[in-house]
Design an enzyme around this catalytic site. Structure first.
Site, PDB file in Angstrom:
ATOM      1  N   LYS A  49      25.003  56.140  -8.014  1.00  0.00           N
ATOM      2  CA  LYS A  49      24.032  56.011  -6.923  1.00  0.00           C
ATOM      3  C   LYS A  49      24.672  56.440  -5.602  1.00  0.00           C
ATOM      4  CE  LYS A  49      21.508  52.338  -9.263  1.00  0.00           C
ATOM      5  NZ  LYS A  49      21.318  50.919  -9.551  1.00  0.00           N
ATOM      6  N   GLN A  93      22.616  45.121  -7.602  1.00  0.00           N
ATOM      7  CA  GLN A  93      22.703  45.613  -8.979  1.00  0.00           C
ATOM      8  C   GLN A  93      22.566  44.456  -9.963  1.00  0.00           C
ATOM      9  OE1 GLN A  93      22.831  48.848  -9.803  1.00  0.00           O
ATOM     10  NE2 GLN A  93      22.932  48.446 -11.986  1.00  0.00           N
ATOM     11  N   ASP A 116      14.264  48.492  -4.675  1.00  0.00           N
ATOM     12  CA  ASP A 116      13.873  48.375  -6.083  1.00  0.00           C
ATOM     13  C   ASP A 116      12.401  47.979  -6.242  1.00  0.00           C
ATOM     14  OD1 ASP A 116      15.978  48.843  -7.950  1.00  0.00           O
ATOM     15  OD2 ASP A 116      16.993  47.034  -7.251  1.00  0.00           O
TER      16      ASP A 116
HETATM   17  N1  GUN Z   1      20.315  47.387 -13.401  1.00  0.00           N
HETATM   18  C1  GUN Z   1      19.836  48.304 -14.288  1.00  0.00           C
HETATM   19  N2  GUN Z   1      18.835  49.019 -13.736  1.00  0.00           N
HETATM   20  C2  GUN Z   1      18.668  48.548 -12.480  1.00  0.00           C
HETATM   21  C3  GUN Z   1      17.770  48.887 -11.415  1.00  0.00           C
HETATM   22  O1  GUN Z   1      16.905  49.776 -11.509  1.00  0.00           O
HETATM   23  N3  GUN Z   1      17.920  48.152 -10.277  1.00  0.00           N
HETATM   24  C4  GUN Z   1      18.850  47.165 -10.163  1.00  0.00           C
HETATM   25  N4  GUN Z   1      18.896  46.499  -9.014  1.00  0.00           N
HETATM   26  N5  GUN Z   1      19.686  46.839 -11.123  1.00  0.00           N
HETATM   27  C5  GUN Z   1      19.592  47.520 -12.279  1.00  0.00           C
END
Ligand code: GUN
Length: 277
Positions: A49, A93, A116
């Site tokens: 990311k 995360q 998100d």
């Molecule tokens: N862990 C796995 N996929 C995601 C996601 O799309 N967002 C977040 N915050 N954690 C994740």
């Protein structure tokens, strides 16, 4: 002949366009990612990311904590980021360690910085059929992919396997909001194959091999959200691709399908949050 839904190519096209839009902004978007513990997959995702954000001209900070951080410390950090005018987007995360209440943590994020789209405000808007500030990343990526390939949603029977807050529930709702008839299946669903055989669009988000041969009708559209390492150490998805692809009209591969679209959506969401009033 099936068409492979190429998430990498579409991600690159989205990035190309987005880079130009970000260059035109007077203030750079800033994404803060909180990583707790040392889950190896989470570390890879977070690094990925950060790299993508930097390529696009988005400021990105990663705040790493040991697994034994207290819930209070984490909540305090989120409050600090909510109040920080230089931060436009926050991502915590997941998964979090068991001693931390993930709902409390998500609820603490300001909806205007909730990249998100998981806070009660944004998910409430989504489930009411209103517009949230942003949509959850993986569901948004799936819909972008369906739309890009001209796959009709309205009136279709969409079967979603998996009821997570990150993928299953929001993608089911987004498809419903687009006038699909939606069936949401999960680990306690009886006669899964009877249901999947009636799907026009099948979305599997489980993290286990659940979709095999003879589970689908001809010309089904298949979206595979699962990603995990198989017994041979190879990255694989929920769908037995080689067998299932023989009868589909469109199918997303793993890797190279939904994964790149999730990151494309995260970058789009980061941009969108930086431009709201
Ligand atoms: N862990 C796995 N996929 C995601 C996601 O799309 N967002 C977040 N915050 N954690 C994740």
């Amino acid at each position: 002949m099936t068409t492979i839904l190429d998430g990498k190519k579409l991600r690159d096209e989205i990035f190309e366009e987005l880079k130009g839009k970000i260059e035109k902004l007077s203030v750079k978007p800033s994404l803060a990612v909180i990583l707790v513990g040392d889950n190896p997959s989470s570390k890879i995702y977070v690094n990925n990311k950060k790299k993508c954000a930097e390529k696009l001209g988005i400021n990105s900070i990663v705040i790493s904590y040991p697994a034994d951080i207290t819930e209070k410390e984490l909540l305090n950090k989120i409050q600090e980021l909510n109040d920080d005018k230089n931060i436009t987007a926050i991502l915590v995360q997941l998964p979090l360690p068991d001693h931390i209440d993930k709902f409390k943590v998500i609820d603490a994020i300001s909806p205007k910085k909730d990249v998100d789209g998981l806070t009660p405000y944004n998910s409430g808007k989504l489930f009411a059929g209103e517009k949230p500030y942003v949509y959850p990343c993986t569901p948004k990526g799936i819909l972008l992919m369906l739309d890009h390939y001209g796959i009709e949603i309205e009136g279709k029977h969409a079967v979603v396997i998996g009821r997570s807050n990150l993928v299953g529930k929001p993608v089911a709702q987004m498809l419903l909001n687009r006038n699909a008839t939606v069936t949401l299946c999960h680990s306690k669903t009886k006669n899964l194959t009877e249901i999947t055989k009636t799907a026009d669009i099948l979305i599997s988000a489980v993290g286990k091999k659940v979709v095999g041969e003879n589970m689908l009708k001809n010309n089904c559209v298949v979206i595979d959200v699962g990603i995990f390492r198989g017994e041979n150490g190879k990255i694989c998805g929920d769908v037995d691709f080689d067998k299932v692809a023989k009868t589909t009209s469109y199918i997303s591969p793993v890797p190279g399908g939904v994964g790149p679209m999730t990151i494309a959506s995260l970058m789009l969401n980061t941009f969108e949050l930086a431009t709201i009033e």
